[in-house]
Scaffold this motif. Structure first.
Motif, PDB file in Angstrom:
ATOM      1  N   VAL A   1      -4.099 -12.944  -5.754  1.00 55.25           N
ATOM      2  CA  VAL A   1      -3.988 -11.519  -5.460  1.00 55.25           C
ATOM      3  C   VAL A   1      -3.572 -10.819  -6.748  1.00 55.25           C
ATOM      4  O   VAL A   1      -2.600 -11.223  -7.394  1.00 55.25           O
ATOM      5  CB  VAL A   1      -2.948 -11.236  -4.361  1.00 55.25           C
ATOM      6  N   MET A   2      -4.321  -9.795  -7.141  1.00 53.41           N
ATOM      7  CA  MET A   2      -4.006  -9.066  -8.361  1.00 53.41           C
ATOM      8  C   MET A   2      -3.814  -7.585  -8.066  1.00 53.41           C
ATOM      9  O   MET A   2      -4.620  -6.977  -7.362  1.00 53.41           O
ATOM     10  CB  MET A   2      -5.112  -9.223  -9.414  1.00 53.41           C
ATOM     11  N   LEU A   3      -2.731  -7.028  -8.597  1.00 49.13           N
ATOM     12  CA  LEU A   3      -2.524  -5.591  -8.583  1.00 49.13           C
ATOM     13  C   LEU A   3      -2.846  -5.062  -9.975  1.00 49.13           C
ATOM     14  O   LEU A   3      -2.297  -5.553 -10.973  1.00 49.13           O
ATOM     15  CB  LEU A   3      -1.080  -5.234  -8.234  1.00 49.13           C
ATOM     16  N   THR A   4      -3.739  -4.102 -10.050  1.00 48.27           N
ATOM     17  CA  THR A   4      -4.122  -3.483 -11.315  1.00 48.27           C
ATOM     18  C   THR A   4      -3.627  -2.046 -11.303  1.00 48.27           C
ATOM     19  O   THR A   4      -4.147  -1.206 -10.564  1.00 48.27           O
ATOM     20  CB  THR A   4      -5.656  -3.519 -11.501  1.00 48.27           C
ATOM     21  N   LEU A   5      -2.615  -1.768 -12.102  1.00 44.99           N
ATOM     22  CA  LEU A   5      -1.931  -0.476 -12.059  1.00 44.99           C
ATOM     23  C   LEU A   5      -2.172   0.297 -13.357  1.00 44.99           C
ATOM     24  O   LEU A   5      -1.794  -0.182 -14.434  1.00 44.99           O
ATOM     25  CB  LEU A   5      -0.429  -0.692 -11.864  1.00 44.99           C
ATOM     26  N   PRO A   6      -2.790   1.482 -13.280  1.00 49.84           N
ATOM     27  CA  PRO A   6      -3.074   2.269 -14.494  1.00 49.84           C
ATOM     28  C   PRO A   6      -1.785   2.760 -15.156  1.00 49.84           C
ATOM     29  O   PRO A   6      -0.931   3.356 -14.511  1.00 49.84           O
ATOM     30  CB  PRO A   6      -3.900   3.453 -13.962  1.00 49.84           C
ATOM     31  N   MET A   7      -1.656   2.492 -16.441  1.00 51.84           N
ATOM     32  CA  MET A   7      -0.453   2.876 -17.167  1.00 51.84           C
ATOM     33  C   MET A   7      -0.237   4.385 -17.171  1.00 51.84           C
ATOM     34  O   MET A   7       0.898   4.846 -17.075  1.00 51.84           O
ATOM     35  CB  MET A   7      -0.516   2.353 -18.606  1.00 51.84           C
ATOM     36  N   ASP A   8      -1.314   5.146 -17.294  1.00 50.32           N
ATOM     37  CA  ASP A   8      -1.141   6.600 -17.361  1.00 50.32           C
ATOM     38  C   ASP A   8      -0.525   7.142 -16.074  1.00 50.32           C
ATOM     39  O   ASP A   8       0.325   8.038 -16.081  1.00 50.32           O
ATOM     40  CB  ASP A   8      -2.463   7.309 -17.677  1.00 50.32           C
TER      41      ASP A   8
ATOM     42  N   ASN B   1       2.732   5.980  -2.894  1.00 49.05           N
ATOM     43  CA  ASN B   1       3.803   6.855  -3.361  1.00 49.05           C
ATOM     44  C   ASN B   1       3.797   7.026  -4.877  1.00 49.05           C
ATOM     45  O   ASN B   1       4.355   7.985  -5.407  1.00 49.05           O
ATOM     46  CB  ASN B   1       5.160   6.322  -2.904  1.00 49.05           C
ATOM     47  N   MET B   2       3.170   6.077  -5.575  1.00 46.64           N
ATOM     48  CA  MET B   2       3.007   6.201  -7.024  1.00 46.64           C
ATOM     49  C   MET B   2       1.788   7.042  -7.391  1.00 46.64           C
ATOM     50  O   MET B   2       1.547   7.314  -8.561  1.00 46.64           O
ATOM     51  CB  MET B   2       2.828   4.817  -7.664  1.00 46.64           C
ATOM     52  N   GLY B   3       0.995   7.406  -6.372  1.00 46.89           N
ATOM     53  CA  GLY B   3      -0.234   8.140  -6.642  1.00 46.89           C
ATOM     54  C   GLY B   3      -1.392   7.250  -7.014  1.00 46.89           C
ATOM     55  O   GLY B   3      -2.378   7.699  -7.607  1.00 46.89           O
ATOM     56  N   ILE B   4      -1.298   5.958  -6.651  1.00 50.16           N
ATOM     57  CA  ILE B   4      -2.337   4.978  -6.988  1.00 50.16           C
ATOM     58  C   ILE B   4      -3.128   4.637  -5.734  1.00 50.16           C
ATOM     59  O   ILE B   4      -2.554   4.366  -4.675  1.00 50.16           O
ATOM     60  CB  ILE B   4      -1.720   3.704  -7.583  1.00 50.16           C
ATOM     61  N   THR B   5      -4.448   4.655  -5.845  1.00 51.39           N
ATOM     62  CA  THR B   5      -5.320   4.305  -4.722  1.00 51.39           C
ATOM     63  C   THR B   5      -5.273   2.800  -4.511  1.00 51.39           C
ATOM     64  O   THR B   5      -5.810   2.028  -5.308  1.00 51.39           O
ATOM     65  CB  THR B   5      -6.765   4.743  -4.992  1.00 51.39           C
ATOM     66  N   SER B   6      -4.614   2.373  -3.443  1.00 52.48           N
ATOM     67  CA  SER B   6      -4.387   0.943  -3.232  1.00 52.48           C
ATOM     68  C   SER B   6      -5.680   0.173  -2.988  1.00 52.48           C
ATOM     69  O   SER B   6      -5.780  -1.004  -3.310  1.00 52.48           O
ATOM     70  CB  SER B   6      -3.421   0.738  -2.060  1.00 52.48           C
TER      71      SER B   6
ATOM     72  N   ASP C   1       0.837  -1.213   0.000  1.00 54.65           N
ATOM     73  CA  ASP C   1       0.000   0.000   0.000  1.00 54.65           C
ATOM     74  C   ASP C   1       0.865   1.253   0.000  1.00 54.65           C
ATOM     75  O   ASP C   1       0.548   2.244  -0.662  1.00 54.65           O
ATOM     76  CB  ASP C   1      -0.933   0.003   1.223  1.00 54.65           C
ATOM     77  N   VAL C   2       1.976   1.229   0.760  1.00 57.99           N
ATOM     78  CA  VAL C   2       2.885   2.384   0.807  1.00 57.99           C
ATOM     79  C   VAL C   2       3.478   2.643  -0.574  1.00 57.99           C
ATOM     80  O   VAL C   2       3.522   3.786  -1.057  1.00 57.99           O
ATOM     81  CB  VAL C   2       4.017   2.149   1.828  1.00 57.99           C
TER      82      VAL C   2
ATOM     83  N   ARG D   1      -8.375   0.350  -4.520  1.00 58.32           N
ATOM     84  CA  ARG D   1      -8.938  -0.074  -5.801  1.00 58.32           C
ATOM     85  C   ARG D   1      -7.956  -0.915  -6.599  1.00 58.32           C
ATOM     86  O   ARG D   1      -8.354  -1.655  -7.496  1.00 58.32           O
ATOM     87  CB  ARG D   1      -9.335   1.160  -6.619  1.00 58.32           C
ATOM     88  N   ALA D   2      -6.673  -0.812  -6.291  1.00 59.21           N
ATOM     89  CA  ALA D   2      -5.653  -1.483  -7.092  1.00 59.21           C
ATOM     90  C   ALA D   2      -5.447  -2.940  -6.697  1.00 59.21           C
ATOM     91  O   ALA D   2      -5.009  -3.746  -7.520  1.00 59.21           O
ATOM     92  CB  ALA D   2      -4.323  -0.734  -6.981  1.00 59.21           C
TER      93      ALA D   2
END
Length: 272
Positions: free
Chosen positions: A257-264, A238-243, A233-234, A245-246
């Motif tokens: 367990v899946m991490l979904t990280l927006p490319m933009d 720090n990437m600006g991603i809401t954990s 989560d940290v 939802r990710a």
């Protein structure tokens, strides 16, 4: 960018395995122009795999206790028949959780998991040293490995039960996905602990005292379930991603367990 993907199976999480993951993941990051993300990607994958390994050890211990209990209750059944009954039991989470809770009331398996992890650390130190020095084990190292009976026994059972950790990393123009699937189920109490620890970490962070969370949670009496996810989560925060939802956790017969990280967002953070 066309969709790219790497997939691998993990049974021993050694330095060699980590290097192979870094190399494979690096190809995806390079294709996406995200070479600067390598350390953050690996840190997330590292925590997910370590949690899966701990869950495997706990599952094998529970299954062994369930097997012994059923052997006492059904002495007329052969070992193969009892194992088939356990396989059927594991397909129903409620039954598995109920029997597991009965066992955990009588025995502290988390303490045993910690002992196994301590032996695993000693084993990996030997494996990693030999790997980095590009040599075979010395006679002294072989002797030391033979003395690590707990980790050797549980790794044997994992192999016999065909328990695997499956890592998949893929990316397209919109998202990067990091997926870790454990072919063994995880207890509901441990999933709840993960969510509780993440909620606790979020409260600390919102109150501006995030560092205190990690100080207050040094104790790993529950084998660390939930602590690693707070560390992820940290990284995401720090990437600006809401954990919230990710991260998606799906548990039934397998645990994914899946991490979904927006490319933009990744490009904004690592390229801009």
């Amino acid at each position: 960018m066309r969709q790219v993907q790497v997939k691998g199976y993990i049974q021993v999480y050694s330095r060699k395995t980590r290097d192979e993951i870094m190399k494979a993941g690096g190809k995806i990051l390079s294709a996406a122009g995200l070479e600067g993300m390598t350390s953050d990607l690996f840190a997330c994958v590292d925590e997910l795999i370590k949690n899966a390994v701990k869950a495997d050890y706990k599952y094998v211990l529970l299954r062994d206790r369930i097997l012994k209990k059923l052997q006492q209750l059904r002495p007329d059944k052969s070992p193969d028949e009892i194992n088939q009954n356990i396989d059927t039991l594991m397909k129903h989470a409620d039954n598995f959780n109920r029997m597991a809770e009965e066992i955990l009331k009588k025995e502290d398996l988390s303490a045993i998991v910690r002992e196994i992890l301590n032996e695993e650390s000693r084993l990996l130190t030997i494996k990693n040293r030999a790997y980095l020095e590009n040599r075979s084990y010395t006679e002294e190292e072989k002797k030391e490995i033979m003395g690590l009976t707990m980790i050797r026994d549980i790794q044997r059972q994992i192999k016999e039960q065909n328990i695997k950790i499956i890592l998949r990393i893929q990316a397209d123009d919109d998202f990067m996905y990091i997926e870790v699937t454990n072919t063994a189920p995880i207890l509901t109490r441990d999933i709840n602990r993960i969510h509780d620890k993440r909620d606790e970490h979020r409260r600390y962070r919102d109150e501006g005292r995030e560092h205190e969370f990690f100080v207050d949670n040094i104790d790993t009496s529950e084998s660390g379930f939930g602590f690693g996810y707070a560390k992820i989560d940290v990284i995401l925060y720090n990437m600006g991603i809401t954990s919230e939802r990710a991260i998606t956790i799906i548990s039934s017969i397998n645990t994914t367990v899946m991490l979904t990280l927006p490319m933009d967002q990744l490009k904004k953070h690592f390229i801009a």
